[in-house]
Design an enzyme around this catalytic site. Structure first.
Site, mmCIF file in Angstrom:
data_model
loop_
_atom_site.group_PDB
_atom_site.id
_atom_site.type_symbol
_atom_site.label_atom_id
_atom_site.label_comp_id
_atom_site.label_asym_id
_atom_site.label_seq_id
_atom_site.Cartn_x
_atom_site.Cartn_y
_atom_site.Cartn_z
ATOM 1 N N GLY A 63 19.385 51.064 57.131
ATOM 2 C CA GLY A 63 18.130 50.657 57.916
ATOM 3 C C GLY A 63 18.453 48.892 58.653
ATOM 4 O O GLY A 63 19.105 48.681 57.193
ATOM 5 N N GLY A 72 23.317 60.159 61.242
ATOM 6 C CA GLY A 72 24.944 60.313 61.654
ATOM 7 C C GLY A 72 26.379 60.255 60.137
ATOM 8 O O GLY A 72 26.961 59.601 60.136
ATOM 9 N N ASP A 98 13.864 48.600 50.583
ATOM 10 C CA ASP A 98 13.687 49.061 49.149
ATOM 11 C C ASP A 98 13.516 48.730 47.923
ATOM 12 O O ASP A 98 13.343 49.068 47.098
ATOM 13 C CB ASP A 98 13.864 50.045 48.803
ATOM 14 C CG ASP A 98 14.000 51.193 50.808
ATOM 15 O OD1 ASP A 98 12.702 50.787 51.434
ATOM 16 O OD2 ASP A 98 14.407 51.737 51.216
ATOM 17 N N MET A 123 6.412 50.499 53.756
ATOM 18 C CA MET A 123 7.771 51.238 53.066
ATOM 19 C C MET A 123 8.337 51.067 52.273
ATOM 20 O O MET A 123 8.035 50.501 50.822
ATOM 21 C CB MET A 123 9.022 50.552 54.280
ATOM 22 C CG MET A 123 8.633 50.841 55.606
ATOM 23 S SD MET A 123 9.820 50.470 56.979
ATOM 24 C CE MET A 123 9.367 51.512 58.368
ATOM 25 N N ARG A 139 9.992 54.041 50.596
ATOM 26 C CA ARG A 139 11.384 55.415 50.622
ATOM 27 C C ARG A 139 10.537 55.539 49.116
ATOM 28 O O ARG A 139 9.318 55.884 48.782
ATOM 29 C CB ARG A 139 12.360 55.513 50.436
ATOM 30 C CG ARG A 139 12.681 55.676 51.898
ATOM 31 C CD ARG A 139 14.020 56.218 52.443
ATOM 32 N NE ARG A 139 13.561 57.466 52.254
ATOM 33 C CZ ARG A 139 14.381 58.926 53.979
ATOM 34 N NH1 ARG A 139 14.221 57.918 54.561
ATOM 35 N NH2 ARG A 139 13.676 59.824 53.353
ATOM 36 N N GLN A 171 8.033 45.764 58.298
ATOM 37 C CA GLN A 171 8.327 45.180 57.115
ATOM 38 C C GLN A 171 9.636 44.417 57.133
ATOM 39 O O GLN A 171 10.941 44.348 56.382
ATOM 40 C CB GLN A 171 8.241 45.641 56.146
ATOM 41 C CG GLN A 171 6.671 46.316 55.602
ATOM 42 C CD GLN A 171 5.799 47.325 54.968
ATOM 43 O OE1 GLN A 171 5.825 47.777 54.298
ATOM 44 N NE2 GLN A 171 6.223 48.658 56.450
ATOM 45 N N ARG A 172 10.208 45.170 58.567
ATOM 46 C CA ARG A 172 12.192 45.500 58.518
ATOM 47 C C ARG A 172 12.520 43.703 59.219
ATOM 48 O O ARG A 172 13.567 43.646 59.179
ATOM 49 C CB ARG A 172 12.713 46.611 59.266
ATOM 50 C CG ARG A 172 12.801 47.641 57.809
ATOM 51 C CD ARG A 172 13.692 48.577 57.525
ATOM 52 N NE ARG A 172 14.395 48.391 58.554
ATOM 53 C CZ ARG A 172 14.243 50.113 59.124
ATOM 54 N NH1 ARG A 172 14.388 51.302 58.142
ATOM 55 N NH2 ARG A 172 15.080 50.348 60.716
#
Ligand code: F6P
Length: 360
Positions: free
Chosen positions: A14, A80, A142, A184, A186, A286-287
């Site tokens: 990400g 992927g 994260d 976020m 994870r 947030q990203r």
């Protein structure tokens, strides 16, 4: 100046704020200081699978304005796995050899991989199989890559979440509401804990500390009795329901996307306290956006240090931030331990000392 090298750089997993600042730092140090050539590999390892390999030549004059730009000019993917790569006919194929061949076709002396623990583990496996001289740089909002105290992108994400919480105080107070903010992270609660403290949240729920709705409702009712007319709850996306379930969606190739715990909590809190509740899911805000000064500094320090590791021939290593210094360690060592929030962490103690409810 040593032997002229040609190095590759890719971003994997990400995106987050600060990736472009790393690309800039690597290019300046490799080209300006060492006189090397830098090839940016497009869309993570997929650029090495393509024929011809999909690359862009990085020059100092092209990257200079990247310091404050969000995202990654190289593109990235968190889908992927190259060892089970989804093909157009729906089958899965091991494409690791294509990546190795791509690296050698480009005649690269070394590769800098910027990624989280998942991407770095995959890159390392490919590097070991194919004689790729890999140096890693940790990035992830994260902040859960082992050993390193900070990964690129985390500080910006905390800033964005904090600003959102700041804003919610006023609207919550105006309407006597309980606001639930989902962040976020994870499986790690670092963003929730840091932004929750910085933003003055009243309740912070993280996956590392098991919580009970009953305790959350009790805290809100206690605040109501004390005359506070609103509450802010910050919840990490990986927090489970009372039944122990993580709320997630599984995608086509088994990847799962977390999200939705805030609505579940809002319903439980409304039922348990009678308060009006509203949900804000911060998601990818947030990203995105402009990297914070701290992320720009970290990205610059990591980029330079990664180039120096290549100059010294110290491959299979990763740059980390430890006790105000960049230190290199073996990639395997850095990723072997997941960095979750330690329930005895200083910030957990700080939250408790501030009277913040952690739900336990
Ligand atoms: O790992 C970074 C992260 O932003 C997590 O915090 C989040 O759960 C996930 O990626 C989201 O991934 P995607 O971009 O696929 O929705």
């Amino acid at each position: 100046m040593g032997q002229r090298k040609r190095i590759g750089i890719l971003t994997s997993g990400g995106d987050c704020a600060g990736l472009n600042a790393v690309i800039r730092a690597v290019t300046h140090c490799a080209v300006d200081v060492h006189g090397w050539e830098v090839l940016g590999i497009c869309k993570a390892t997929q650029g090495l699978m393509n024929r011809p390999p999909q690359v862009m030549r990085l020059e100092p004059n092209k990257v200079d304005s990247l310091l404050m730009m969000g995202g990654t000019i190289l593109g990235t993917t968190n889908k992927g796995n190259p060892f089970a790569f989804p093909m157009p006919d729906g089958s899965l194929r091991d494409r690791s050899q294509d990546i190795i061949e791509g690296y050698h076709l480009l005649d690269l002396d070394a590769l800098i991989g910027i990624g989280g623990d998942g991407s770095l583990a995959i890159l390392r496996k490919i590097a070991q199989e194919g004689g790729i001289n890999l140096v890693g740089i940790p990035k992830t909002i994260d902040n859960d890559v082992g050993i390193t105290e900070r990964s690129i992108g985390f500080d910006t994400a905390v800033n964005i979440a904090t600003e959102a919480i700041d804003r919610l105080h006023f609207t919550a107070a105006s309407h006597n509401r309980v606001m639930i903010v989902e962040v976020m992270g994870r499986d790690a609660g670092h963003i929730a804990l840091n932004a929750g403290i910085a933003g003055g949240a009243h309740i912070i729920l993280i996956p590392e500390i098991s919580s009970k709705i009953e305790n959350v409702c009790f805290h809100i009712k206690k605040r109501q009795a004390q005359g506070f007319n609103y509450s802010i709850v910050v919840v990490s996306e990986a927090v489970c329901t009372e039944a122990g379930e993580t709320i997630k969606k599984t995608e086509q190739f088994g990847e799962c996307r977390l999200g939705g715990i805030s609505q579940y909590l809002a319903d439980c809190i409304a039922k348990g306290t009678g308060a009006e509740t509203r949900v804000t899911v911060l998601g990818h805000t947030q990203r995105g956006g402009i990297p914070s000064p701290l992320d720009r500094i970290l990205a610059s320090a990591f980029g330079v240090a990664a180039v120096e590791l290549i100059a010294e021939g110290k491959y299979d290593s990763i740059v980390t931030w430890q006790q105000r210094q960049v230190k290199s360690v073996a990639i395997a060592e850095a990723i072997q331990n997941y960095r979750a929030v330690d329930p005895e962490d200083t910030l957990v103690k700080t939250a408790r000392g501030l009277g913040i409810c952690l739900g336990d």
